[in-house]
Design a protein around this motif. Structure first.
Motif, short mmCIF file in Angstrom:
data_model
loop_
_atom_site.label_atom_id
_atom_site.label_comp_id
_atom_site.label_asym_id
_atom_site.label_seq_id
_atom_site.Cartn_x
_atom_site.Cartn_y
_atom_site.Cartn_z
N PRO A 1 0.79 -1.24 0.00
CA PRO A 1 0.00 0.00 0.00
C PRO A 1 0.82 1.30 0.00
O PRO A 1 0.29 2.36 0.32
CB PRO A 1 -0.81 -0.12 1.29
N PHE A 2 2.09 1.23 -0.35
CA PHE A 2 2.93 2.43 -0.38
C PHE A 2 3.95 2.27 -1.51
O PHE A 2 4.14 1.16 -2.03
CB PHE A 2 3.62 2.66 0.97
N PRO A 3 4.63 3.36 -1.89
CA PRO A 3 5.57 3.29 -3.02
C PRO A 3 6.78 2.40 -2.74
O PRO A 3 7.29 2.33 -1.62
CB PRO A 3 6.02 4.74 -3.21
N VAL A 4 7.23 1.74 -3.78
CA VAL A 4 8.41 0.87 -3.75
C VAL A 4 9.40 1.43 -4.77
O VAL A 4 9.01 1.75 -5.90
CB VAL A 4 8.01 -0.58 -4.12
N ASP A 5 10.65 1.55 -4.38
CA ASP A 5 11.67 2.06 -5.30
C ASP A 5 12.21 0.98 -6.23
O ASP A 5 12.38 1.20 -7.42
CB ASP A 5 12.85 2.66 -4.52
N LEU A 6 12.50 -0.18 -5.65
CA LEU A 6 13.19 -1.23 -6.39
C LEU A 6 12.53 -2.57 -6.06
O LEU A 6 12.21 -2.83 -4.90
CB LEU A 6 14.66 -1.25 -5.99
N VAL A 7 12.36 -3.41 -7.07
CA VAL A 7 11.85 -4.76 -6.89
C VAL A 7 13.01 -5.73 -7.11
O VAL A 7 13.59 -5.78 -8.19
CB VAL A 7 10.69 -5.06 -7.88
N ASN A 8 13.37 -6.45 -6.05
CA ASN A 8 14.45 -7.43 -6.09
C ASN A 8 13.81 -8.82 -6.18
O ASN A 8 12.93 -9.14 -5.39
CB ASN A 8 15.29 -7.29 -4.81
N VAL A 9 14.26 -9.63 -7.14
CA VAL A 9 13.56 -10.88 -7.43
C VAL A 9 14.42 -12.12 -7.15
O VAL A 9 15.52 -12.25 -7.68
CB VAL A 9 13.08 -10.90 -8.90
N PHE A 10 13.85 -12.99 -6.32
CA PHE A 10 14.43 -14.30 -6.03
C PHE A 10 13.46 -15.38 -6.51
O PHE A 10 13.02 -16.22 -5.74
CB PHE A 10 14.65 -14.47 -4.52
N ARG A 11 13.08 -15.33 -7.76
CA ARG A 11 12.21 -16.35 -8.36
C ARG A 11 12.89 -16.83 -9.64
O ARG A 11 13.70 -16.12 -10.23
CB ARG A 11 10.84 -15.75 -8.73
N ARG A 12 12.52 -18.02 -10.07
CA ARG A 12 13.11 -18.55 -11.30
C ARG A 12 12.80 -17.65 -12.48
O ARG A 12 11.76 -16.99 -12.53
CB ARG A 12 12.62 -19.98 -11.55
N SER A 13 13.68 -17.66 -13.44
CA SER A 13 13.59 -16.77 -14.60
C SER A 13 12.24 -16.81 -15.30
O SER A 13 11.73 -15.77 -15.73
CB SER A 13 14.70 -17.11 -15.61
N GLU A 14 11.62 -17.99 -15.40
CA GLU A 14 10.36 -18.08 -16.14
C GLU A 14 9.22 -17.32 -15.47
O GLU A 14 8.21 -17.03 -16.10
CB GLU A 14 9.96 -19.54 -16.40
N TYR A 15 9.36 -16.98 -14.20
CA TYR A 15 8.32 -16.23 -13.49
C TYR A 15 8.54 -14.71 -13.54
O TYR A 15 7.69 -13.95 -13.09
CB TYR A 15 8.25 -16.66 -12.03
N THR A 16 9.67 -14.29 -14.07
CA THR A 16 10.01 -12.86 -13.98
C THR A 16 9.24 -11.93 -14.93
O THR A 16 9.06 -10.77 -14.57
CB THR A 16 11.53 -12.65 -14.15
N PRO A 17 8.75 -12.38 -16.10
CA PRO A 17 7.96 -11.43 -16.90
C PRO A 17 6.71 -10.94 -16.15
O PRO A 17 6.39 -9.74 -16.19
CB PRO A 17 7.59 -12.24 -18.14
N GLU A 18 6.05 -11.83 -15.44
CA GLU A 18 4.88 -11.43 -14.65
C GLU A 18 5.27 -10.45 -13.54
O GLU A 18 4.57 -9.47 -13.28
CB GLU A 18 4.23 -12.68 -14.05
N VAL A 19 6.42 -10.70 -12.91
CA VAL A 19 6.90 -9.79 -11.87
C VAL A 19 7.23 -8.43 -12.48
O VAL A 19 6.92 -7.39 -11.91
CB VAL A 19 8.14 -10.38 -11.14
N ALA A 20 7.83 -8.44 -13.66
CA ALA A 20 8.16 -7.18 -14.34
C ALA A 20 6.90 -6.38 -14.64
O ALA A 20 6.87 -5.16 -14.44
CB ALA A 20 8.92 -7.47 -15.64
N GLU A 21 5.84 -7.05 -15.10
CA GLU A 21 4.58 -6.37 -15.37
C GLU A 21 4.03 -5.72 -14.10
O GLU A 21 3.57 -4.58 -14.13
CB GLU A 21 3.56 -7.35 -15.95
N GLU A 22 4.09 -6.44 -13.00
CA GLU A 22 3.60 -5.90 -11.73
C GLU A 22 4.47 -4.74 -11.25
O GLU A 22 3.96 -3.76 -10.72
CB GLU A 22 3.57 -7.01 -10.66
N ALA A 23 5.78 -4.86 -11.43
CA ALA A 23 6.69 -3.79 -11.03
C ALA A 23 6.38 -2.50 -11.78
O ALA A 23 6.39 -1.41 -11.20
CB ALA A 23 8.14 -4.22 -11.25
N VAL A 24 6.09 -2.62 -13.07
CA VAL A 24 5.72 -1.46 -13.88
C VAL A 24 4.40 -0.89 -13.36
O VAL A 24 4.26 0.32 -13.15
CB VAL A 24 5.59 -1.84 -15.38
N LYS A 25 3.44 -1.77 -13.10
CA LYS A 25 2.11 -1.36 -12.66
C LYS A 25 2.15 -0.58 -11.34
O LYS A 25 1.41 0.38 -11.16
CB LYS A 25 1.21 -2.59 -12.50
N ILE A 26 3.03 -0.96 -10.42
CA ILE A 26 3.09 -0.27 -9.12
C ILE A 26 3.97 0.97 -9.15
O ILE A 26 4.10 1.67 -8.16
CB ILE A 26 3.52 -1.21 -7.97
#
Length: 145
Positions: A71-96
């Motif tokens: 519920p508040f701003p995030v500066d950086l998204v650090n990812v510890f998930r397998r590579s195949e899951y990262t496009p979805e994380v990238a989409e969410e990072a852009v969205k927030i």
């Protein structure tokens, strides 16, 4: 032309202006790399926000099931998930409205990089944020020159 990580100078500037890091895949287990790296980053002065739907609290911070739940701003998204899951994380990072997407050592996705870069995020892949921070800001955020 393939992906290139930002220069050391650009990484230093990114880390200097980063306050809040959402860590996707942060484990509650102290013996996991995600926990050790995040704990070290917290000790260096960053606020670490765990993104883990299976835990209530990690490193004295409330866990969130997804980036969109924070519920508040995030500066950086650090990812510890397998590579195949990262496009979805990238989409969410852009969205927030995050400023950067950082894929930890061993994690690489051209697709995630393209999504994040198209959304205006700085992208770092296959690098350990703790190692880079230790080299570029050895005395922590409070001692920036």
């Amino acid at each position: 032309m393939g992906f290139n990580n930002p220069s050391r100078e650009e990484l230093k500037a990114l880390l200097e202006k980063t306050e809040v890091i959402a860590v996707v895949g942060l484990s509650a287990s102290r013996d996991r790399v995600s926990y050790m790296v995040s704990e070290a980053m917290k000790k260096k002065g960053y606020r670490i926000i765990p993104v883990n739907p299976n835990a209530a609290e990690i490193l004295d911070e409330t866990c969130y099931a997804s980036l969109s739940d924070i519920p508040f701003p995030v500066d950086l998204v650090n990812v510890f998930r397998r590579s195949e899951y990262t496009p979805e994380v990238a989409e969410e990072a852009v969205k927030i409205g995050a400023k950067a997407l950082w894929l930890q050592l061993g994690i690489y996705s051209e697709e995630a990089a393209q999504i994040a870069e198209a959304g205006g995020l700085t992208v770092v892949m296959d690098r350990c944020i703790k190692v880079e921070d230790s080299i570029l800001l050895p005395h922590g955020k409070a001692d920036q020159a």
